[in-house]
Design an enzyme around this catalytic site. Structure first.
Site, PDB file in Angstrom:
ATOM      1  N   GLU A 130       0.847  -1.197   0.000  1.00  0.00           N
ATOM      2  CA  GLU A 130       0.000   0.000   0.000  1.00  0.00           C
ATOM      3  C   GLU A 130       0.881   1.245   0.000  1.00  0.00           C
ATOM      4  O   GLU A 130       2.048   1.173   0.390  1.00  0.00           O
ATOM      5  CB  GLU A 130      -0.914  -0.005   1.239  1.00  0.00           C
ATOM      6  CG  GLU A 130      -0.146  -0.180   2.529  1.00  0.00           C
ATOM      7  CD  GLU A 130      -1.049  -0.528   3.723  1.00  0.00           C
ATOM      8  OE1 GLU A 130      -1.540   0.418   4.337  1.00  0.00           O
ATOM      9  OE2 GLU A 130      -1.234  -1.726   4.013  1.00  0.00           O
ATOM     10  N   LYS A 132       2.658   4.594   1.161  1.00  0.00           N
ATOM     11  CA  LYS A 132       3.006   5.161   2.465  1.00  0.00           C
ATOM     12  C   LYS A 132       2.628   6.638   2.414  1.00  0.00           C
ATOM     13  O   LYS A 132       3.240   7.431   1.692  1.00  0.00           O
ATOM     14  CB  LYS A 132       4.498   4.995   2.750  1.00  0.00           C
ATOM     15  CG  LYS A 132       4.882   5.464   4.144  1.00  0.00           C
ATOM     16  CD  LYS A 132       6.321   5.100   4.457  1.00  0.00           C
ATOM     17  CE  LYS A 132       6.686   5.378   5.898  1.00  0.00           C
ATOM     18  NZ  LYS A 132       6.607   6.787   6.268  1.00  0.00           N
ATOM     19  N   ASP A 134       2.300  10.417   3.390  1.00  0.00           N
ATOM     20  CA  ASP A 134       3.164  11.342   4.116  1.00  0.00           C
ATOM     21  C   ASP A 134       2.311  12.328   4.905  1.00  0.00           C
ATOM     22  O   ASP A 134       2.147  13.484   4.541  1.00  0.00           O
ATOM     23  CB  ASP A 134       4.066  12.080   3.117  1.00  0.00           C
ATOM     24  CG  ASP A 134       5.266  12.687   3.811  1.00  0.00           C
ATOM     25  OD1 ASP A 134       5.438  12.444   5.022  1.00  0.00           O
ATOM     26  OD2 ASP A 134       6.021  13.405   3.147  1.00  0.00           O
ATOM     27  N   TYR A 242      -5.429   2.296   8.186  1.00  0.00           N
ATOM     28  CA  TYR A 242      -4.638   1.168   7.687  1.00  0.00           C
ATOM     29  C   TYR A 242      -4.177   0.191   8.764  1.00  0.00           C
ATOM     30  O   TYR A 242      -3.529  -0.794   8.469  1.00  0.00           O
ATOM     31  CB  TYR A 242      -3.421   1.652   6.887  1.00  0.00           C
ATOM     32  CG  TYR A 242      -2.540   2.668   7.600  1.00  0.00           C
ATOM     33  CD1 TYR A 242      -1.834   2.328   8.742  1.00  0.00           C
ATOM     34  CD2 TYR A 242      -2.430   3.973   7.110  1.00  0.00           C
ATOM     35  CE1 TYR A 242      -1.041   3.261   9.395  1.00  0.00           C
ATOM     36  CE2 TYR A 242      -1.640   4.912   7.761  1.00  0.00           C
ATOM     37  CZ  TYR A 242      -0.950   4.551   8.900  1.00  0.00           C
ATOM     38  OH  TYR A 242      -0.175   5.460   9.546  1.00  0.00           O
ATOM     39  N   LYS A 330      11.076   3.041   0.544  1.00  0.00           N
ATOM     40  CA  LYS A 330      11.023   4.469   0.233  1.00  0.00           C
ATOM     41  C   LYS A 330      11.278   4.726  -1.258  1.00  0.00           C
ATOM     42  O   LYS A 330      11.931   3.931  -1.928  1.00  0.00           O
ATOM     43  CB  LYS A 330      12.088   5.208   1.053  1.00  0.00           C
ATOM     44  CG  LYS A 330      11.832   5.203   2.548  1.00  0.00           C
ATOM     45  CD  LYS A 330      10.647   6.069   2.898  1.00  0.00           C
ATOM     46  CE  LYS A 330      10.582   6.507   4.332  1.00  0.00           C
ATOM     47  NZ  LYS A 330      11.488   7.527   4.758  1.00  0.00           N
ATOM     48  N   CYS A 435      38.509  35.426  -1.049  1.00  0.00           N
ATOM     49  CA  CYS A 435      37.102  35.529  -0.667  1.00  0.00           C
ATOM     50  C   CYS A 435      36.391  36.509  -1.606  1.00  0.00           C
ATOM     51  O   CYS A 435      36.821  37.651  -1.734  1.00  0.00           O
ATOM     52  CB  CYS A 435      37.002  36.011   0.770  1.00  0.00           C
ATOM     53  SG  CYS A 435      35.326  36.437   1.252  1.00  0.00           S
ATOM     54  N   CYS A 438      35.271  39.838   0.315  1.00  0.00           N
ATOM     55  CA  CYS A 438      36.158  40.867   0.856  1.00  0.00           C
ATOM     56  C   CYS A 438      37.562  40.846   0.253  1.00  0.00           C
ATOM     57  O   CYS A 438      38.362  41.735   0.536  1.00  0.00           O
ATOM     58  CB  CYS A 438      36.256  40.741   2.372  1.00  0.00           C
ATOM     59  SG  CYS A 438      37.205  39.319   2.911  1.00  0.00           S
ATOM     60  N   CYS A 453      37.390  32.000   4.329  1.00  0.00           N
ATOM     61  CA  CYS A 453      37.932  33.344   4.244  1.00  0.00           C
ATOM     62  C   CYS A 453      38.658  33.658   5.555  1.00  0.00           C
ATOM     63  O   CYS A 453      38.184  33.320   6.629  1.00  0.00           O
ATOM     64  CB  CYS A 453      36.770  34.312   4.048  1.00  0.00           C
ATOM     65  SG  CYS A 453      37.210  36.012   4.375  1.00  0.00           S
ATOM     66  N   CYS A 459      35.507  41.044   6.711  1.00  0.00           N
ATOM     67  CA  CYS A 459      34.690  40.454   5.642  1.00  0.00           C
ATOM     68  C   CYS A 459      33.213  40.743   5.889  1.00  0.00           C
ATOM     69  O   CYS A 459      32.673  40.373   6.925  1.00  0.00           O
ATOM     70  CB  CYS A 459      34.914  38.950   5.593  1.00  0.00           C
ATOM     71  SG  CYS A 459      33.909  38.147   4.351  1.00  0.00           S
TER      72      CYS A 459
END
Ligand code: IVH
Length: 713
Positions: A130, A132, A134, A242, A330, A435, A438, A453, A459
């Site tokens: 059956e 599943k 959610d 169920y 799943k 970075c 900066c 960084c 920065c």
């Protein structure tokens, strides 16, 4: 060699110590996610990521059975009931299901059942299959055919009483239709909201300025957990039955018979269920449902197989939190193919540089995706966190056709590249060494996947976080200047770096628009703030070092450095020298400071190498006075001893106690071990006292401590 992060080590390679730490880390994470999911209806990770955490947690317990204590999460389901609703104890616990993710795991499941029941090879075994759903599971108790209580799953043993709210759900019968109903029966199933109703509800919520829900499951949960059942009544909730809990007389002896009975007594059951008899039939059912998934009006996240014969179910029983006779198979996360247009680098609050894929927009599982995570530099190159190849070593280039995956509500990810479609012009991505926010240099530590960084103080991507740290209680401790204020001052350009805090008063005196005119401020609060700032113009060296927010420099390393170098000038001079290389005398001297290893030394060198950090520090030092570190008394009675403070100390704060011990040449520790010399315990001290007894460590009261060090309080 750099220490390896235990979270990336395979379970069978963990040492007992690493396993313990990793088990604790996973447990804390799972607890948090459980709380977010079950009590706040606001999941913090995708189901797939959660399942992965849970599997690793259980695998560690399998490999290190000592870790499976009575408190283990593997013995519990979900989270304790949220406050606000009365609690209901389930007569029969509400269980969870084990998960299977592929054909092999489904075949293993069937094989285990056959072996357990010792079935002949030709003995037929039937299962129901059956979808599943959610949603959220619900237990409905009927006495003499009348609904008496409705409860959520909660932690599996105890849920919340949501009877009043459930009575507004039309698909839950108030009275069973059967002619001869069992005197007592608990019937179970899933409350859910359709996708269409979820979207409509979110539109209404948004229009009313109310928070929107992440997905139909959360909106169903949120709608059910209303204090006012008229709100629940206004939300379109549905129910599929169920399963069952306590039942005084079983009306059927198979799972399929039970579904038919549920239908007869007035419940809606899922019309897509069927009986399957072989692994192949199970897999075909799974494929069929996966294909139907997008067209269904409600979310499903897999299929459930249940052994049909209930006498066999009873023989199989349960393992920890799930039945041996059922499994959830799943669905794979949802994926789509699209073109990678570009890679952008984002700088996080802590300075981590993260590559983000800019995609040709594509719909994945009903959501348009244009950005996806590429994790880190190595990931793009086809190298995993453990240094081993991933995707068979395939790298990802700009212009490539890539596979994006969305799992739950997390940020979509690029999981693979389609090499056949690689255009000739596809471009390798050069990960920047600077970075982008900066311009400071960005470095990777040994054994670390993340490039960071180093421009901590300047920065813009990190500034707010750094300022927040700078003013925090254990750093400069400026009263009235918390996260909110820092953020607001930063946004208005008033405080961009630490020095600005100390020039705020002078600038305010000259400014046309005064702080006192700001919303939420007045003359008095501004004066208090300036007083609090002035009170911190003199700071101890260790606090200053800690406040700079250098990576790996926590309070204790800051104290070590302060004590070793004595002044900020000496520390800076030493680091300038140490930057010349690992064989320099200064670098050797630095790593010879007890407790400072190479990782810490490198972080310090990097920070002080960045000229703009130094400039910002100069500006700060122009505003404040740094107290040299108090000299350690080598002749004190506790010099060289290891002390653990525990319980609620009444005569000193924990910070003060630690500082006092360290000033006297002692070391402090957070946990009791064989090496501990004294445990100083205030009222309410717990497990540490037991440990002290176990190791024969002397336990002192606060007064005894003061007597020992010759101080009076
Ligand atoms: S049977 C003893 N059947 O999945 C077995 N559960 O992971 C009890 N769920 O808590 C569960 N659809 O909320 C079963 N067709 C289905 C289901 C289903 C959704 C949920 C349920 C349960 C969770 C277990």
């Amino acid at each position: 060699m750099a220490r390896q992060d235990p979270s990336v080590i395979a379970v069978d390679k963990l040492t007992a110590k690493q396993a313990k730490a990793e088990h604790a880390r996973l447990e804390a994470g799972i607890r948090q996610h459980d709380q977010a999911y079950y009590q706040k209806d606001a999941p913090t990770v995708s189901d797939a990521a959660y399942d992965a955490l849970r599997r690793r947690y259980e695998a560690i317990e399998d490999a290190f059975p000592d870790l499976r204590t009575l408190e283990s999460l593997s013995r519990k389901i979900g989270a304790a009931p949220a406050r606000g609703f009365a609690k209901v104890r389930h007569a029969v616990p509400m269980l969870s299901l084990q998960n299977a993710f592929d054909a092999e795991e489904v075949a293993d499941f069937v094989g285990r059942i056959r072996r357990f029941l010792n079935l002949r090879e030709d003995e037929p075994v039937a299962f129901t299959a059956e979808p599943k759903i959610d949603g959220l599971s619900m237990s409905l108790r009927y006495e003499s055919g009348v609904l008496v209580t409705a409860a959520t799953r909660g932690d599996g043993s105890e849920g919340e009483d949501v009877t009043a709210n459930i009575q507004t759900v039309t698909e839950v019968p108030h009275r069973l239709k059967g002619k001869k109903n069992p005197p007592v029966c608990e019937l179970r199933g899933e409350i859910y909201m359709t996708k269409a109703d979820f979207l409509a509800l979110n539109t209404r919520q948004a229009a009313a300025g109310e928070p929107v829900f992440a997905n139909p499951r959360n909106s169903a949960a949120g709608s059910l957990r209303q204090k006012d059942s008229s709100v629940t009544a206004s939300r379109p909730l549905h129910f599929f039955a169920y399963s069952w809990g306590e039942i005084s007389e079983m009306p059927a002896n198979t799972q399929s018979g039970m579904i038919e009975w549920l239908d007869e007594i007035g419940f809606k059951t899922n019309p897509l269920w069927k009986v399957v008899r072989t692994v192949d039939e199970m897999l075909a059912y799974h494929r069929d449902m996966e294909a139907k998934r997008a067209k269904l009006d409600y979310d499903i996240d897999g299929v459930v197989y249940k052994l049909d014969r209930i006498d066999w179910q009873d023989r199989l029983g349960f393992v920890s939190r799930s039945p041996r006779w059922a499994i959830a198979h799943k669905f794979a996360a949802e994926q789509a193919t699209t073109v990678l247009r570009d890679i952008e680098i984002q700088v996080g609050r802590t300075g981590a540089l993260t590559p983000v894929a800019k995609l040709e927009p594509v719909t994945v599982g009903g959501v348009v995706v244009q950005n996806a995570s590429l994790h880190n530099e190595d990931y793009i190159k086809g190298i995993g966190n453990d240094g081993e190849p991933i995707r068979d070593g395939r790298d990802i280039r700009i212009g490539d056709t890539v596979i994006v995956q969305r799992a739950g509500d997390v940020i979509p990810q690029i999981v693979d590249v389609v090499l056949d479609k690689r255009p000739r012009a596809a471009k390798r991505f050069d990960f920047p060494a600077k970075c982008p926010a900066c311009g400071s240099h960005a470095v990777r530590e040994d054994g670390e996947a993340v490039r960071r960084c180093t421009g901590g103080l300047i920065c813009p991507a990190q500034q707010v976080e750094r300022l927040r740290h700078f003013v925090s209680r254990t750093a400069f401790d400026i009263e009235g200047l918390g996260e909110k204020q820092v953020q607001a001052f930063f946004a208005d350009g008033l405080v961009m770096e630490p020095a600005d805090i100390f020039t705020l008063k002078a600038r305010d005196a000259r400014a046309a628009k005064k702080l006192a005119d700001r919303e939420g401020y007045g003359e008095i609060s501004v004066r208090n703030l300036f007083d609090a700032i002035d009170a911190r113009r003199t700071v101890s060296l260790n606090r200053l070092i800690y406040a700079l927010g250098i990576r790996h420099i926590g309070e204790s390393n800051a104290r070590l450095l302060a004590r070793h170098f004595g002044t900020i000038e000496a520390l800076r001079a030493a680091l300038k020298e140490a930057a010349k290389g690992k064989d320099s005398e200064a670098y050797g001297d630095l790593t010879a400071v007890g407790g400072i290893g190479e990782v810490v030394a490198d972080a310090l060198v990097e920070f002080f190498k960045e000229s703009r950090n130094n400039e910002a520090l100069d500006r700060l030092l122009a505003e404040i006075t740094v107290e040299p570190m108090e000299a350690v008394k080598a002749d004190s009675p506790v010099a060289g001893k290891i002390i653990v403070f525990t319980g609620a100390l009444e005569k000193m704060t924990r910070d003060e106690a630690k500082a006092m011990a360290e000033r006297l040449g002692a070391k402090t520790a957070g946990s009791v071990s064989k090496k501990t010399d004294y445990v100083v315990a205030g009222p309410g001290a717990g497990s540490k006292l037991g440990k002290a007894k176990e190791f024969g460590v002397e336990v002192l009261t606060e007064d005894e401590w003061f007597a020992l060090i010759g101080e009076r309080r």
